[in-house]
Design a protein around this motif. Structure first.
Motif, PDB file in Angstrom:
ATOM      1  N   THR A  33       0.839  -1.203   0.000  1.00  6.99           N
ATOM      2  CA  THR A  33       0.000   0.000   0.000  1.00  6.99           C
ATOM      3  C   THR A  33       0.868   1.245   0.000  1.00  6.99           C
ATOM      4  O   THR A  33       2.076   1.180   0.211  1.00  6.99           O
ATOM      5  N   GLU A  34       0.235   2.374  -0.198  1.00  7.57           N
ATOM      6  CA  GLU A  34       0.924   3.661  -0.067  1.00  7.57           C
ATOM      7  C   GLU A  34       0.857   4.138   1.379  1.00  7.57           C
ATOM      8  O   GLU A  34       1.281   5.242   1.689  1.00  7.57           O
ATOM      9  N   GLY A  35       0.313   3.332   2.233  1.00  7.94           N
ATOM     10  CA  GLY A  35       0.128   3.655   3.639  1.00  7.94           C
ATOM     11  C   GLY A  35      -1.245   3.181   4.064  1.00  7.94           C
ATOM     12  O   GLY A  35      -2.125   2.943   3.235  1.00  7.94           O
ATOM     13  N   ALA A  36      -1.419   3.013   5.361  1.00  9.76           N
ATOM     14  CA  ALA A  36      -2.690   2.502   5.875  1.00  9.76           C
ATOM     15  C   ALA A  36      -2.978   3.127   7.229  1.00  9.76           C
ATOM     16  O   ALA A  36      -2.066   3.389   8.012  1.00  9.76           O
ATOM     17  N   LEU A  37      -4.252   3.352   7.488  1.00 13.54           N
ATOM     18  CA  LEU A  37      -4.673   3.774   8.809  1.00 13.54           C
ATOM     19  C   LEU A  37      -4.470   2.608   9.768  1.00 13.54           C
ATOM     20  O   LEU A  37      -4.548   1.441   9.367  1.00 13.54           O
ATOM     21  N   GLN A  38      -4.238   2.907  11.030  1.00 16.49           N
ATOM     22  CA  GLN A  38      -4.022   1.839  12.005  1.00 16.49           C
ATOM     23  C   GLN A  38      -5.229   0.924  12.102  1.00 16.49           C
ATOM     24  O   GLN A  38      -5.077  -0.290  12.247  1.00 16.49           O
ATOM     25  N   ARG A  39      -6.429   1.458  11.980  1.00 12.85           N
ATOM     26  CA  ARG A  39      -7.615   0.592  12.055  1.00 12.85           C
ATOM     27  C   ARG A  39      -7.672  -0.361  10.857  1.00 12.85           C
ATOM     28  O   ARG A  39      -8.140  -1.481  10.963  1.00 12.85           O
ATOM     29  N   LEU A  73      11.410   2.225  10.709  1.00 20.40           N
ATOM     30  CA  LEU A  73      10.996   1.362   9.610  1.00 20.40           C
ATOM     31  C   LEU A  73       9.653   1.796   9.030  1.00 20.40           C
ATOM     32  O   LEU A  73       9.329   1.448   7.892  1.00 20.40           O
ATOM     33  N   VAL A  74       8.879   2.531   9.820  1.00 28.62           N
ATOM     34  CA  VAL A  74       7.625   3.129   9.365  1.00 28.62           C
ATOM     35  C   VAL A  74       7.562   4.553   9.889  1.00 28.62           C
ATOM     36  O   VAL A  74       8.304   4.932  10.802  1.00 28.62           O
ATOM     37  N   GLU A  75       6.656   5.309   9.297  1.00 29.31           N
ATOM     38  CA  GLU A  75       6.392   6.655   9.813  1.00 29.31           C
ATOM     39  C   GLU A  75       4.901   6.913   9.744  1.00 29.31           C
ATOM     40  O   GLU A  75       4.191   6.340   8.920  1.00 29.31           O
ATOM     41  N   ARG A  76       4.458   7.757  10.656  1.00 30.26           N
ATOM     42  CA  ARG A  76       3.059   8.175  10.651  1.00 30.26           C
ATOM     43  C   ARG A  76       3.001   9.519   9.938  1.00 30.26           C
ATOM     44  O   ARG A  76       3.750  10.430  10.259  1.00 30.26           O
ATOM     45  N   ARG A  77       2.081   9.602   8.981  1.00 29.69           N
ATOM     46  CA  ARG A  77       1.894  10.824   8.187  1.00 29.69           C
ATOM     47  C   ARG A  77       0.446  11.266   8.308  1.00 29.69           C
ATOM     48  O   ARG A  77      -0.434  10.432   8.527  1.00 29.69           O
ATOM     49  N   PRO A  78       0.198  12.564   8.115  1.00 25.81           N
ATOM     50  CA  PRO A  78      -1.204  13.004   8.105  1.00 25.81           C
ATOM     51  C   PRO A  78      -1.973  12.305   6.984  1.00 25.81           C
ATOM     52  O   PRO A  78      -1.448  12.116   5.880  1.00 25.81           O
ATOM     53  N   ARG A 103      -7.180  15.615   8.929  1.00 25.02           N
ATOM     54  CA  ARG A 103      -6.045  16.022   9.764  1.00 25.02           C
ATOM     55  C   ARG A 103      -5.939  15.228  11.065  1.00 25.02           C
ATOM     56  O   ARG A 103      -4.868  15.126  11.633  1.00 25.02           O
ATOM     57  N   ARG A 104      -7.050  14.700  11.543  1.00 18.96           N
ATOM     58  CA  ARG A 104      -7.035  13.975  12.810  1.00 18.96           C
ATOM     59  C   ARG A 104      -6.459  12.571  12.672  1.00 18.96           C
ATOM     60  O   ARG A 104      -5.992  11.986  13.640  1.00 18.96           O
ATOM     61  N   SER A 105      -6.502  12.010  11.486  1.00 25.84           N
ATOM     62  CA  SER A 105      -6.031  10.644  11.261  1.00 25.84           C
ATOM     63  C   SER A 105      -4.597  10.642  10.756  1.00 25.84           C
ATOM     64  O   SER A 105      -4.155  11.588  10.098  1.00 25.84           O
ATOM     65  N   ARG A 106      -3.912   9.557  11.062  1.00 26.69           N
ATOM     66  CA  ARG A 106      -2.529   9.374  10.615  1.00 26.69           C
ATOM     67  C   ARG A 106      -2.445   8.076   9.810  1.00 26.69           C
ATOM     68  O   ARG A 106      -3.025   7.058  10.184  1.00 26.69           O
ATOM     69  N   VAL A 107      -1.721   8.149   8.735  1.00 26.35           N
ATOM     70  CA  VAL A 107      -1.464   6.993   7.889  1.00 26.35           C
ATOM     71  C   VAL A 107      -0.083   6.451   8.253  1.00 26.35           C
ATOM     72  O   VAL A 107       0.864   7.215   8.427  1.00 26.35           O
ATOM     73  N   VAL A 108       0.024   5.157   8.374  1.00 27.01           N
ATOM     74  CA  VAL A 108       1.297   4.502   8.639  1.00 27.01           C
ATOM     75  C   VAL A 108       1.873   4.082   7.292  1.00 27.01           C
ATOM     76  O   VAL A 108       1.190   3.429   6.490  1.00 27.01           O
TER      77      VAL A 108
END
Length: 142
Positions: free
Chosen positions: A46-52, A77-82, A87-92
């Motif tokens: 993926t290009e990133g995923a929400l934690q849920r 190894l990962v980063e959290r991005r907006p 704005r309240r959610s972060r993508v891993v």
């Protein structure tokens, strides 16, 4: 009377347990475990995923995902991005270091598979993999 190894569910459990033990041993030096690898392997698709989303896709408790992502973030190894549009959610997302780590971990995964499936021919391994996919994803069909 049927023996323990006549139960397919038990055999799957034992093989899964052994696979996890071997894989965790292969990852031991990194300080990570199979659960961390599963998060990284999913993020690589993926290009990133929400934690849920990670929780839902991997079948892990949401609180466990937070801890796993925290561990992976500490190791860079990962980063959290907006999240785009929220704005309240972060993508891993996987970092370059995560991609490099994953390549090495994939080698370890292949070695574990080779060890477990050693008695099988290449064709039998392919058949086993196909059958396990059908069991793991019954809603998606063959």
């Amino acid at each position: 009377m049927r023996g323990l190894h006549s139960d397919t569910g038990y055999l799957l459990y034992r093989i899964g347990l052994r696979s996890g033990q071997l894989f965790n041993a292969a990852l031991q030096e990194s300080g990570l475990r199979l659960r961390h690898y599963a998060v990284l392997r999913y993020l690589a698709t993926t290009e990133g995923a929400l934690q849920r989303e990670l929780s839902e896709r991997l079948g892990y408790d949401p609180s466990a995902i937070v801890g796993l992502v925290d561990d992976l973030e500490r190791k860079e190894l990962v980063e959290r991005r907006p999240a785009p549009g929220d704005r309240r959610s972060r993508v891993v997302a996987l970092t370059r270091a995560g991609e490099a780590f994953l390549r090495d971990a994939d080698d370890a995964s292949r070695q574990v598979t080779d060890q477990l499936a050693g008695p099988l021919s290449p064709r039998e391994r392919e058949t086993l993999h196909d059958l396990l996919l059908r069991i793991a994803r019954p809603d998606e069909g063959a």
